[in-house]
Write a protein that holds these residues in place. Structure first.
Motif, mmCIF file in Angstrom:
data_model
loop_
_atom_site.group_PDB
_atom_site.id
_atom_site.type_symbol
_atom_site.label_atom_id
_atom_site.label_comp_id
_atom_site.label_asym_id
_atom_site.label_seq_id
_atom_site.Cartn_x
_atom_site.Cartn_y
_atom_site.Cartn_z
ATOM 1 N N TYR A 1 9.750 -2.098 13.819
ATOM 2 C CA TYR A 1 8.578 -2.965 13.753
ATOM 3 C C TYR A 1 7.281 -2.181 13.886
ATOM 4 O O TYR A 1 6.249 -2.605 13.363
ATOM 5 N N VAL A 2 7.316 -1.047 14.553
ATOM 6 C CA VAL A 2 6.150 -0.164 14.546
ATOM 7 C C VAL A 2 5.922 0.375 13.138
ATOM 8 O O VAL A 2 4.786 0.423 12.647
ATOM 9 N N LEU A 3 7.007 0.764 12.474
ATOM 10 C CA LEU A 3 6.902 1.224 11.086
ATOM 11 C C LEU A 3 6.382 0.104 10.190
ATOM 12 O O LEU A 3 5.521 0.341 9.326
ATOM 13 N N PHE A 4 6.883 -1.108 10.398
ATOM 14 C CA PHE A 4 6.408 -2.252 9.618
ATOM 15 C C PHE A 4 4.905 -2.465 9.819
ATOM 16 O O PHE A 4 4.174 -2.710 8.859
ATOM 17 N N PHE A 5 4.454 -2.344 11.055
ATOM 18 C CA PHE A 5 3.031 -2.537 11.342
ATOM 19 C C PHE A 5 2.189 -1.458 10.671
ATOM 20 O O PHE A 5 1.121 -1.739 10.116
ATOM 21 N N ILE A 6 2.667 -0.213 10.687
ATOM 22 C CA ILE A 6 1.934 0.890 10.058
ATOM 23 C C ILE A 6 1.806 0.649 8.553
ATOM 24 O O ILE A 6 0.717 0.771 7.968
ATOM 25 N N VAL A 7 2.929 0.311 7.921
ATOM 26 C CA VAL A 7 2.914 0.050 6.478
ATOM 27 C C VAL A 7 2.032 -1.149 6.153
ATOM 28 O O VAL A 7 1.278 -1.139 5.171
ATOM 29 N N LEU A 8 2.089 -2.176 6.996
ATOM 30 C CA LEU A 8 1.268 -3.368 6.777
ATOM 31 C C LEU A 8 -0.218 -3.033 6.849
ATOM 32 O O LEU A 8 -1.006 -3.473 5.988
ATOM 33 N N VAL A 9 -0.611 -2.247 7.844
ATOM 34 C CA VAL A 9 -2.024 -1.880 7.999
ATOM 35 C C VAL A 9 -2.502 -1.067 6.797
ATOM 36 O O VAL A 9 -3.575 -1.331 6.236
ATOM 37 N N ILE A 10 -1.706 -0.084 6.382
ATOM 38 C CA ILE A 10 -2.092 0.752 5.244
ATOM 39 C C ILE A 10 -2.193 -0.090 3.973
ATOM 40 O O ILE A 10 -3.133 0.059 3.181
ATOM 41 N N THR A 11 -1.258 -1.015 3.782
ATOM 42 C CA THR A 11 -1.283 -1.874 2.596
ATOM 43 C C THR A 11 -2.495 -2.801 2.617
ATOM 44 O O THR A 11 -3.152 -2.997 1.585
ATOM 45 N N LEU A 12 -2.807 -3.369 3.784
ATOM 46 C CA LEU A 12 -3.974 -4.248 3.888
ATOM 47 C C LEU A 12 -5.267 -3.487 3.621
ATOM 48 O O LEU A 12 -6.193 -4.015 2.988
ATOM 49 N N ILE A 13 -5.338 -2.244 4.090
ATOM 50 C CA ILE A 13 -6.522 -1.419 3.822
ATOM 51 C C ILE A 13 -6.663 -1.171 2.325
ATOM 52 O O ILE A 13 -7.762 -1.244 1.760
ATOM 53 N N GLN A 14 -5.541 -0.908 1.674
ATOM 54 C CA GLN A 14 -5.574 -0.682 0.232
ATOM 55 C C GLN A 14 -6.004 -1.933 -0.518
ATOM 56 O O GLN A 14 -6.785 -1.856 -1.475
ATOM 57 N N PHE A 15 -5.527 -3.094 -0.091
ATOM 58 C CA PHE A 15 -5.951 -4.338 -0.734
ATOM 59 C C PHE A 15 -7.422 -4.631 -0.442
ATOM 60 O O PHE A 15 -8.129 -5.186 -1.289
ATOM 61 N N TRP A 16 -7.863 -4.281 0.762
ATOM 62 C CA TRP A 16 -9.273 -4.460 1.107
ATOM 63 C C TRP A 16 -10.167 -3.585 0.236
ATOM 64 O O TRP A 16 -11.253 -3.982 -0.163
ATOM 65 N N ARG A 17 -9.664 -2.390 -0.091
ATOM 66 C CA ARG A 17 -10.415 -1.468 -0.943
ATOM 67 C C ARG A 17 -10.248 -1.783 -2.426
ATOM 68 O O ARG A 17 -10.855 -1.136 -3.262
ATOM 69 N N GLN A 18 -9.417 -2.782 -2.731
ATOM 70 C CA GLN A 18 -9.138 -3.109 -4.124
ATOM 71 C C GLN A 18 -10.405 -3.514 -4.874
ATOM 72 O O GLN A 18 -10.546 -3.258 -6.075
ATOM 73 N N LYS A 19 -11.362 -4.141 -4.182
ATOM 74 C CA LYS A 19 -12.600 -4.556 -4.846
ATOM 75 C C LYS A 19 -13.330 -3.356 -5.440
ATOM 76 O O LYS A 19 -13.856 -3.413 -6.540
ATOM 77 N N LYS A 20 -13.317 -2.244 -4.696
ATOM 78 C CA LYS A 20 -13.975 -1.046 -5.212
ATOM 79 C C LYS A 20 -13.177 -0.461 -6.366
ATOM 80 O O LYS A 20 -13.726 0.039 -7.337
ATOM 81 N N TRP A 21 -11.821 -0.541 -6.260
ATOM 82 C CA TRP A 21 -10.980 -0.033 -7.343
ATOM 83 C C TRP A 21 -11.270 -0.776 -8.642
ATOM 84 O O TRP A 21 -11.296 -0.189 -9.716
ATOM 85 N N GLY A 22 -11.473 -2.088 -8.526
ATOM 86 C CA GLY A 22 -11.667 -2.894 -9.712
ATOM 87 C C GLY A 22 -13.101 -2.975 -10.196
ATOM 88 O O GLY A 22 -13.389 -3.672 -11.159
ATOM 89 N N SER A 23 -13.990 -2.239 -9.547
ATOM 90 C CA SER A 23 -15.403 -2.318 -9.912
ATOM 91 C C SER A 23 -15.804 -1.302 -10.952
ATOM 92 O O SER A 23 -16.954 -1.266 -11.376
#
Length: 292
Positions: A269-291
């Motif tokens: 579950y620590v691994l799950f949390f790490i992957v979740l945080v990294i994925t959420l950061i990537q989705f948060w940065r998606q706006k810049k990717w799509g700009s």
């Protein structure tokens, strides 16, 4: 009439979905919930389960081995993900042009993806062999003495990374190739009229129009890199001196060698949390990717 038809269709929908829902409940949902509960317990599969609360999570913070394998996982991801994306993108660009035998090259690059990791590990162990391996022989032609790849604390992780990147290269390449074929040639023709070179077209046309594809490949590559296990287990078993041991490998040891199921579940579950945080950061940065 309509009500009976709706009821009948609804019944058939439930009946058709039922096998999948049963499988999902038994083999996905139940293990997820059970492992989460186990992460707050101490259980060796032989004695009764003991509730320990947050003790497993607290122990992880002071576990030097876990800290080491955590940074090994970061090292693996930080190197393998960019390397895989860059190489697969350039291979896709090369195969997108009008060259002969494109189908053959696509199949050849995708073949490692569907190959057994056991077979891949055996082949690469032979390639890395310090005495009669192909890689060190190739280096010797240039007067370079190759290292003991899989038994060196310095070179073992790069060797595992190279093997993992090579095996997964074809998948990312095909995703990029699909993205490239969706780009209209009108953009390239307009760039040529403006006097753009091939590098200009790649930088200002190809890369911006592939941002969504690159985003998808990056997210999937990061998730896969944090879950790497088979290459490590088959090639080095985490050695030497845990220089290649990653989180999932250490989790496997605790669960199925030391029978510390609660501790292994907490690690999962620590691994799950790490992957979740990294994925959420990537989705948060998606706006810049799509700009672009």
């Amino acid at each position: 009439m309509f009500g009976r038809l709706l009821y009948r269709d609804g019944t058939w929908a439930v009946l058709l979905l039922l096998p999948n829902m049963i499988g999902f409940t038994l083999f996905t949902l139940f293990p997820v919930v059970a492992s989460f509960i186990l992460s707050f317990t101490a259980w060796d599969m032989l004695t009764p389960i003991q509730w320990v609360g947050l003790q497993n999570y607290k122990e992880l913070l002071h576990d030097e081995t876990f800290v080491k394998v955590f940074w090994n996982t970061i090292y693996f991801s930080a190197v393998s993900v960019p390397l895989s994306i860059v190489i697969s993108l350039f291979l896709a660009v090369a195969l997108d042009v009008g060259i002969g035998g494109k189908k053959f090259y696509r199949a050849a690059y995708f073949l490692p993806v569907i190959s057994s990791m056991v077979a891949v590990a055996v082949v690469w162990q032979w390639i890395y062999n310090p005495e009669y391996g192909a890689l060190n022989y190739f280096l010797s032609l240039f007067g370079v003495k190759g290292p003991s790849w899989l038994t060196s604390t310095v070179w073992a992780m790069p060797a595992v990374i190279i093997t993992s990147v090579w095996k997964g290269l074809g998948f990312n390449m095909l995703i990029f190739l699909a993205g490239l074929q969706s780009i209209s040639h009108d953009y390239y023709e307009a760039a040529e009229i403006d006097g753009a070179s091939w590098m200009d077209k790649f930088r200002y046309v190809t890369v911006p129009l592939l941002t969504h594809t690159t985003f998808f490949v990056t997210v999937m590559a990061f998730i896969h890199s944090f879950q790497v296990f088979d290459a490590v287990f088959l090639m080095t078993q985490g050695g030497p001196a845990r220089s290649t041991s990653v989180i999932v490998h250490y989790l496997y040891e605790n669960a199925f060698m030391y029978f510390r199921m609660g501790y292994a579940s907490a690690m999962a579950y620590v691994l799950f949390f790490i992957v979740l945080v990294i994925t959420l950061i990537q989705f948060w940065r998606q706006k810049k990717w799509g700009s672009y």
